[in-house]
Design an enzyme around this catalytic site. Structure first.
Site, PDB file in Angstrom:
ATOM      1  N   ASP A   1      -3.983  -2.721   7.961  1.00 25.88           N
ATOM      2  CA  ASP A   1      -4.396  -3.352   6.995  1.00 25.88           C
ATOM      3  C   ASP A   1      -3.625  -4.374   6.457  1.00 25.88           C
ATOM      4  O   ASP A   1      -3.974  -5.175   5.497  1.00 25.88           O
ATOM      5  CB  ASP A   1      -4.992  -2.399   5.828  1.00 25.88           C
TER       6      ASP A   1
ATOM      7  N   ASP B   1      -3.331   2.354  12.448  1.00 26.47           N
ATOM      8  CA  ASP B   1      -2.623   2.891  11.459  1.00 26.47           C
ATOM      9  C   ASP B   1      -3.799   3.873  10.783  1.00 26.47           C
ATOM     10  O   ASP B   1      -4.774   3.545  10.871  1.00 26.47           O
ATOM     11  CB  ASP B   1      -2.381   1.751  10.369  1.00 26.47           C
TER      12      ASP B   1
ATOM     13  N   ASP C   1       1.516  -3.137   7.211  1.00 21.59           N
ATOM     14  CA  ASP C   1       1.634  -3.019   8.838  1.00 21.59           C
ATOM     15  C   ASP C   1       1.992  -4.221   9.344  1.00 21.59           C
ATOM     16  O   ASP C   1       2.032  -4.402  10.545  1.00 21.59           O
ATOM     17  CB  ASP C   1       0.495  -2.466   9.163  1.00 21.59           C
TER      18      ASP C   1
END
Lengths: 125, 637
Positions: B524, B332, B528
């Site tokens: 994190d 991410d 996500d």
């Protein structure tokens, strides 16, 4: 003559081993004693050459306690592991050792000795 | 029942005279008179004192249709012992010492194994010991020692220098440095003052801190880490299944092989009864199901324990096994590769003036980027001017009056005059670097530009470089536009960029990557979650106390990308060790059993039962030792 006899005994012994260890020998499942007010349930599990009972049925949602009593002196059965529950505990010999089991989810949970040679399971339903 | 250690020492003492006799025969020393009878007495004692437990548990297992290690030891020693009594009465050669030495060696092996296994499981013990017993409660201006169980959320607590912080909380007063290495693996002490989070179990070093308890009992970070490590260490790895299946049928099969060995030697090869029995006993004794059984769990224990020490929590054996096969590592962007907090990267125009005006206005704004501008001004110790008539023009920017002049921050068209050519060029250039650019205007004229960007973490570049070196394909998945994404990707050297992904589509992109190979997703944890769950291995990065425990298969307590490299390295090393252990345990039995059975006797290669016992004892001890070596294996970072 004696050799034929020895051979015969050897073959019989092998057959006996196959029958005794690999044959079907069902053990009955044991349901836990649920206390009158449904506040808890307990099962005593004797550890001696295996777990008896080796299949334990617990009622879902009732806090459960398994009381392991290890008679067996072998280090093989010294620990009991519930891989799904993160339990890995040492069982003192000739003493009751309580293990609390989470019964919030129904399902079958296996347990085994530290070397995964002896097996048992808890069925929550 | 006596401890293994005691049983071992007693057996060894009693067996020593027989050892002397063996050596005496070899070197022509004076022999013990009536040696066979002495051996009978000593071996009987050993069988009764040290060996009885094997027979007891073998019998108990037999009644349950089970067979285990003890079965092999019991059958092996009883055969040797009973035959020797028979032979003694018929004035033939005896081998009492075999029974005695099998017991000595097996106990030695168990003793060593037990010691090393305790060592292997010490990581959970170490974590449990971090738990504080008491806390200093501040109530009505008084301090009082209370047991940790009595601390409730919202309690105000005090920690003095040199004491451990009692539970997770937030500092309200004081200033100190705290050593958090025991939880996060971060070796540098961390400064704490009002507003900072503290973690229970960490060590307060220099000053006093007052903090409010925010989490207690099983919700604390330490308790959750202990829980994860416990789970991981009792979990199974899929590779273990074959070994378990073998172990299940192992002992009965070995017993059958031993009977066959005896029959073949005695009936078909016309060996003496004693010789045929020796081969059978050796076969039984050398076989070792334990080495197979402990090959995986001990390595898993040491590997996950070592990882936990570094602040890397690997949830279970399955995750570890999958993690060792990873091909793609997807990240991410915001908060994972980058800090997640935009910072001012460039100020164009008259620096101090531009920044002062911008910060003055933005100090009243709630826009996410405003904080970055105010922080920059604070860092440069600028005094912010007073703003009147503040207005927030949605989608355009903010305006207000400073020193009697209208001032704005936002789109250049807020100015009444067109933007200067040089500034326009600069603006385009900054935007093409993926930065967000705001114009600063005063009296209808654009006087400067301010560029803001979320910058990569200091650890990002090195970590991604290392991953690439190790052959991983690195990917960044982000909702940002292509330009901004590419700019960051270039800075950290990532291989592939998937930009403009809607939050809900991240999981789908991960799925696409999975078609090309086993994929890990690093995120994190909070937004996500679907992508973490979809990936073969979800690696959740927690910052501070907000560990995203549920989502990831691997949880990194620190917020450093270097830990991704470490985690994958530990997983690979541990899995390689498991394979090595299993291979060794299998090969040992595959080679040991035929030798013991006398397959190579024709070429003079034979094993006495006592030596077979020694070999067996060391096979399982060596597997544990090999697992313990994981503690010193080199971990890439």
């Amino acid at each position: 003559m004696i050799k034929v006899l020895v051979l015969l005994i050897a073959v019989l012994l092998i057959a006996a081993i196959i029958w005794w260890f690999f044959g079907r020998h069902q053990e009955k499942a044991v349901a836990a004693d649920v206390s009158a007010d449904s506040q808890d349930q307990k099962v005593k599990v004797e550890v001696n050459g295996g777990y008896s009972p080796s299949t334990i049925v617990l009622k879902k949602g009732v806090p459960a306690e398994l009381d392991f009593y290890r008679k067996d002196p072998s280090s093989c059965l010294e620990r009991v592991v519930f891989p799904d529950m993160g339990i890995n505990e040492k069982l003192p010999q000739n003493q009751l050792h309580q293990i609390k089991v989470d019964t919030s989810k129904a399902g079958e949970y296996e347990f085994a000795c530290g070397m995964n040679m002896f097996h048992g399971k808890v069925i929550v339903k | 029942m006596m401890s293994i250690k005691k049983r071992f020492w007693l057996a060894l003492m009693l067996a020593l005279p027989m050892l002397y006799d063996m050596l005496a025969m070899f070197f022509n020393w004076p022999m013990i008179p009536n040696g066979d009878w002495v051996a009978l007495i000593l071996t009987t004692l050993i069988m009764l004192i040290s060996g009885r437990a094997f027979v007891q548990s073998a019998w108990a297992a037999f009644l349950h249709h089970h067979a285990n290690m003890d079965t092999l030891v019991a059958v092996g020693t009883m055969t040797a012992y009973l035959y020797s009594i028979y032979a003694l009465l018929h004035h033939q050669g005896v081998f009492f010492e075999s029974a005695a030495y099998i017991i000595v060696f097996v106990l030695l092996g168990q003793y060593l194994e037990d010691k090393m296994r305790t060592q292997a499981s010490q990581s959970t013990t170490r974590l449990l010991q971090l738990q504080v017993k008491n806390a200093t409660l501040i109530k009505d201006g008084q301090t009082k020692e209370v047991p940790i169980e009595d601390v409730k959320i919202g309690d105000r607590l005090l920690v003095r220098p040199g004491e451990k912080i009692a539970t997770d909380g937030k500092v309200v007063a004081g200033h100190s440095t705290v050593n958090e290495s025991m939880i996060t693996g971060e070796s540098m002490p961390i400064e704490k003052q009002a507003g900072d989070a503290v973690i229970g179990g960490t060590l307060n070093q220099t000053g006093m801190l007052e903090y409010i308890a925010e989490k207690v009992g099983k919700d604390t970070m330490l308790a959750q880490i202990v829980e994860i490590v416990k789970h991981a260490q009792s979990s199974h790895a899929p590779i273990q299944k074959l070994a378990d299946r073998i172990a299940d049928i192992f002992v009965p099969v070995v017993l059958m092989i031993a009977i066959a060995v005896f029959a073949v030697w005695y009936v078909f090869l016309d060996a003496e009864l004693a010789k045929a029995l020796t081969f059978a006993v050796s076969t039984i004794v050398i076989a070792c199901p334990c080495a197979l059984g402990i090959a995986t769990p001990t390595a898993l224990m040491v590997g996950t324990g070592r990882a936990a020490k570094l602040g890397i929590l690997i949830k279970n054996g399955e995750v570890l096994e999958t993690a060792s096969h990873i091909k793609n590592v997807a990240f991410d962007k915001t908060g994972t590769i980058t800090l997640g907090q935009p910072v001012v990267t460039d100020v164009i125009g008259e620096q101090e003036q531009a920044l002062t005006l911008a910060a003055g206005l933005e100090s009243l704004s709630e826009h996410p980027l405003a904080g970055a501008i105010v922080k920059k001004a604070q860092d440069q110790k600028l005094t912010l001017p007073t703003v009147t008539d503040f207005k927030n023009l949605t989608g355009q920017g903010v305006t207000g009056i400073i020193n009697g002049q209208t001032v704005f921050v936002g789109k250049p068209d807020l100015a009444s005059q067109p933007i200067a050519k040089t500034l326009q060029v600069k603006m385009n250039q900054l935007q093409s670097d993926g930065k967000t650019v705001a114009a600063i205007g005063q009296a209808g004229k654009v006087i400067g530009l301010i560029a803001i960007q979320d910058v990569p973490k200091p650890s990002a570049k090195a970590a991604i470089e290392k991953l690439k070196q190790q052959g991983y394909h690195t990917v960044m998945i982000t909702g940002d536009n292509e330009q901004a994404a590419q700019a960051i990707a270039k800075q950290v050297g990532i291989d592939e960029v998937i930009a403009s992904v809607m939050p809900g589509d991240k999981a789908q992109r991960v799925k696409n990557l999975q078609n090309q190979g086993v994929t890990a997703f690093v995120g994190d944890g909070i937004n996500d979650a679907p992508a973490l769950a979809t990936a073969d291995v979800g690696i959740a990065m927690g910052s501070g106390t907000d560990v995203a425990i549920e989502t990831g298969g691997i949880v990194l307590i620190k917020n450093s990308l270097k830990d991704v490299v470490r985690a994958l390295s530990i997983a690979k090393k541990t899995f390689a060790r498991i394979k090595l252990n299993l291979f060794w345990a299998l090969i040992y039995n595959l080679i040991g059993i035929p030798i013991a059975a006398g397959v190579f006797a024709h070429w003079g290669i034979e094993l006495s039962p006592a030596l077979a016992g020694l070999a067996m004892a060391f096979s399982s001890a060596s597997v544990v030792a090999s697992s313990l070596l994981l503690n010193v294996a080199k971990i890439d970072e």
